[in-house]
Motif scaffolding. Structure first.
Motif, PDB file in Angstrom:
ATOM      1  N   LEU A 147      -8.270  18.241 -21.790  1.00 30.99           N
ATOM      2  CA  LEU A 147      -8.395  19.203 -22.885  1.00 30.99           C
ATOM      3  C   LEU A 147      -9.443  20.277 -22.635  1.00 30.99           C
ATOM      4  CD1 LEU A 147      -6.446  17.442 -24.576  1.00 30.99           C
ATOM      5  CD2 LEU A 147      -7.893  17.967 -26.537  1.00 30.99           C
ATOM      6  N   GLN A 148     -10.485  19.956 -21.889  1.00 31.08           N
ATOM      7  CA  GLN A 148     -11.549  20.940 -21.707  1.00 31.08           C
ATOM      8  C   GLN A 148     -11.108  22.136 -20.863  1.00 31.08           C
ATOM      9  OE1 GLN A 148     -15.041  19.636 -19.697  1.00 31.08           O
ATOM     10  NE2 GLN A 148     -13.990  18.915 -17.862  1.00 31.08           N
ATOM     11  N   GLU A 149      -9.972  22.004 -20.188  1.00 33.20           N
ATOM     12  CA  GLU A 149      -9.433  23.141 -19.448  1.00 33.20           C
ATOM     13  C   GLU A 149      -8.914  24.222 -20.385  1.00 33.20           C
ATOM     14  OE1 GLU A 149      -6.482  21.759 -16.773  1.00 33.20           O
ATOM     15  OE2 GLU A 149      -7.835  20.433 -15.659  1.00 33.20           O
ATOM     16  N   MET A 150      -8.550  23.819 -21.632  1.00 27.38           N
ATOM     17  CA  MET A 150      -7.957  24.757 -22.587  1.00 27.38           C
ATOM     18  C   MET A 150      -8.826  25.011 -23.814  1.00 27.38           C
ATOM     19  SD  MET A 150      -4.134  23.146 -22.413  1.00 27.38           S
ATOM     20  CE  MET A 150      -4.783  21.505 -22.145  1.00 27.38           C
ATOM     21  N   TYR A 151      -9.725  24.065 -24.124  1.00 30.40           N
ATOM     22  CA  TYR A 151     -10.504  24.149 -25.361  1.00 30.40           C
ATOM     23  C   TYR A 151     -11.983  23.908 -25.083  1.00 30.40           C
ATOM     24  CZ  TYR A 151      -5.961  23.539 -27.659  1.00 30.40           C
ATOM     25  OH  TYR A 151      -4.657  23.676 -28.078  1.00 30.40           O
ATOM     26  N   LEU A 152     -12.796  24.349 -26.036  1.00 31.54           N
ATOM     27  CA  LEU A 152     -14.197  23.959 -26.068  1.00 31.54           C
ATOM     28  C   LEU A 152     -14.299  22.629 -26.801  1.00 31.54           C
ATOM     29  CD1 LEU A 152     -15.792  27.378 -27.117  1.00 31.54           C
ATOM     30  CD2 LEU A 152     -15.769  26.367 -24.819  1.00 31.54           C
ATOM     31  N   ILE A 153     -14.975  21.660 -26.199  1.00 29.03           N
ATOM     32  CA  ILE A 153     -15.045  20.323 -26.795  1.00 29.03           C
ATOM     33  C   ILE A 153     -16.492  19.850 -26.851  1.00 29.03           C
ATOM     34  CG2 ILE A 153     -14.251  17.931 -26.679  1.00 29.03           C
ATOM     35  CD1 ILE A 153     -11.951  18.801 -24.970  1.00 29.03           C
ATOM     36  N   LYS A 154     -16.893  19.403 -28.013  1.00 29.24           N
ATOM     37  CA  LYS A 154     -18.160  18.692 -28.175  1.00 29.24           C
ATOM     38  C   LYS A 154     -17.833  17.230 -28.466  1.00 29.24           C
ATOM     39  CE  LYS A 154     -20.945  22.498 -30.063  1.00 29.24           C
ATOM     40  NZ  LYS A 154     -21.747  22.941 -31.251  1.00 29.24           N
ATOM     41  N   SER A 155     -18.546  16.321 -27.839  1.00 29.14           N
ATOM     42  CA  SER A 155     -18.296  14.901 -28.091  1.00 29.14           C
ATOM     43  C   SER A 155     -19.597  14.172 -28.388  1.00 29.14           C
ATOM     44  CB  SER A 155     -17.588  14.257 -26.892  1.00 29.14           C
ATOM     45  OG  SER A 155     -18.428  14.234 -25.761  1.00 29.14           O
ATOM     46  N   TYR A 156     -19.491  13.198 -29.261  1.00 29.03           N
ATOM     47  CA  TYR A 156     -20.619  12.352 -29.631  1.00 29.03           C
ATOM     48  C   TYR A 156     -20.156  10.909 -29.450  1.00 29.03           C
ATOM     49  CZ  TYR A 156     -21.956  16.659 -32.080  1.00 29.03           C
ATOM     50  OH  TYR A 156     -22.242  17.968 -32.412  1.00 29.03           O
TER      51      TYR A 156
END
Length: 415
Positions: free
Chosen positions: A366-375
């Protein structure tokens, strides 16, 4: 016909097995079918064995010996004479398990898992069945794989209700005490499993097919509590719960009742009781059609080791249906269970279980297409029938990074 279910804690050692006999003698054994799980923490031990076999994680012989020694000790605590038939029956099962590991050619982990893990229930039920005979409680041991028929979706098999109901109705002797396994099913001559904690579901399947009078789940607590006593200092017993409320609680992760268990019972209005195997004079909790919740109080459900992710578009465009649909498709593909959803114009957040350790692959794609924050390692608290005091209780446990409230339910993700 009554259906009883005893979980791993009910048969964790020799004294616990003796207590199962005490419960059955107290409650009566006629017209009863008993579903039993693997003993104690044996499902975890079998999973360790499977991982040693498949992934070469640890010493395979050592893990096999651990399981064998546990059951040998159980036999010694229950049977004085080593020449008794039960020793031979247990030896045959270990021979079958060893034979499978030596002859298997499949590389499908889920298939291998189901063929190996089910020996926990087979061993458990044979030992309990033979001990009951030893103390004068006549019973018939049955192999659940010949009765609960499923598809071939290993580790999460779907029940073939038509075949299962026909087989159970024709072949179960309803006048006697039957002992069988939880969690397992059969597809042709292969073992399948119904999903982790599926023994409750097994009890529901048999109850539905037999038009049972009731199902009782025997546990080491007095019934269904409004909160986990390991997490909360003060808890109260729920005397009655409606089917609808039980399904809601199961959906949000309440561990006392398996999510799939209630549905077949509700269809035939079969009450479910959760009772203590220690305090037999206590009524426990009744789940049925009727009172929503008695007493009507806030109920707390805790899911630890969650992952919260927030996804947004790289060009700061809206997160619309097309984006969300794609994300859900990938969540399903990687078997990431969603426990909370929240979205705004620019972001979409979910709190998930990573049961199969697939999150990193999901994240990388997913990070190839979107900005992702994870906790990672966050805790999801769900409060049914909340009030201000209940919400404040959870807020004191840490920083709330997401709060979501509707009419009857509040959810907070805490880190």
């Amino acid at each position: 016909m009554r259906v009883f279910k005893f979980g791993g804690a009910s048969v964790k050692d020799a004294d616990a097995v003796k207590n199962v006999a005490r419960v059955l003698q107290h409650e009566g054994t006629k017209n009863t079918l008993v579903v039993i799980s693997a003993m104690g923490k044996m499902t975890n031990a079998f999973e360790n064995l499977i991982n040693a076999y498949y992934y070469k994680q640890g010493d395979l012989n050592e893990k096999f010996a651990f399981i064998r020694d546990f059951h040998d000790n159980m036999l010694q605590g229950l049977f004085a004479n080593k020449q008794q038939d039960v020793y031979g029956k247990i030896s045959i099962l270990f021979g079958e398990l060893s034979g499978f590991m030596g002859q298997n050619n499949s590389t499908n982990y889920n298939y291998i898992y189901d063929q190996m893990v089910g020996y926990g229930e087979l061993l458990s039920t044979i030992i309990v069945s033979e001990y009951l005979k030893e103390v004068g409680v006549f019973n018939k041991w049955i192999d659940v794989r010949n009765f609960v028929k499923t598809d071939g979706n290993y580790r999460d098999a779907k029940v073939n209700w038509k075949d299962t109901e026909e087989i159970i109705r024709k072949n179960i002797d309803v006048d006697t005490l039957n002992i069988t396994q939880g969690f397992l099913g059969g597809n042709n001559d292969k073992t399948t499993t119904l999903g982790r904690e599926g023994s409750d579901y097994t009890a529901g399947i048999f109850a539905y097919c037999l038009n049972a009078k009731s199902v009782t789940i025997w546990k080491d607590v007095d019934g269904v509590l409004n909160a986990d006593p390991r997490v909360f200092n003060e808890t109260s017993l729920l005397e009655e719960i409606s089917y609808t409320e039980a399904i809601e609680m199961a959906f949000y992760g309440a561990s006392v009742i398996h999510p799939k268990t209630i549905q077949p019972l509700e269809k035939k209005n079969i009450p479910l009781y959760v009772r203590s195997f220690d305090n037999l004079n206590k009524k426990g909790t009744k789940v049925s059609k009727g009172v929503l919740l008695k007493p009507l109080t806030s109920c707390f459900i805790v899911k630890k080791n969650q992952i919260l992710i927030s996804v947004s578009a790289k060009d700061f465009s809206f997160m619309v249906e097309e984006n969300i649909s794609f994300i859900f498709k990938k969540l399903h593909e990687y078997k990431l269970k969603v426990n909370l959803i929240q979205n705004s114009a620019l972001s979409f957040s979910v709190c998930i279980d990573d049961k199969y350790s697939n999150f990193d692959r999901f994240y990388n794609e997913l990070q190839e297409m979107y900005l992702i924050k994870s906790y990672k390692e966050v805790t999801l608290y769900t409060i049914r029938h909340f009030n201000d005091e209940a919400i404040n209780t959870i807020r004191k446990k840490g920083e709330a990074i997401i709060r979501q409230i509707n009419t009857e339910t509040a959810q907070l993700v805490i880190r």
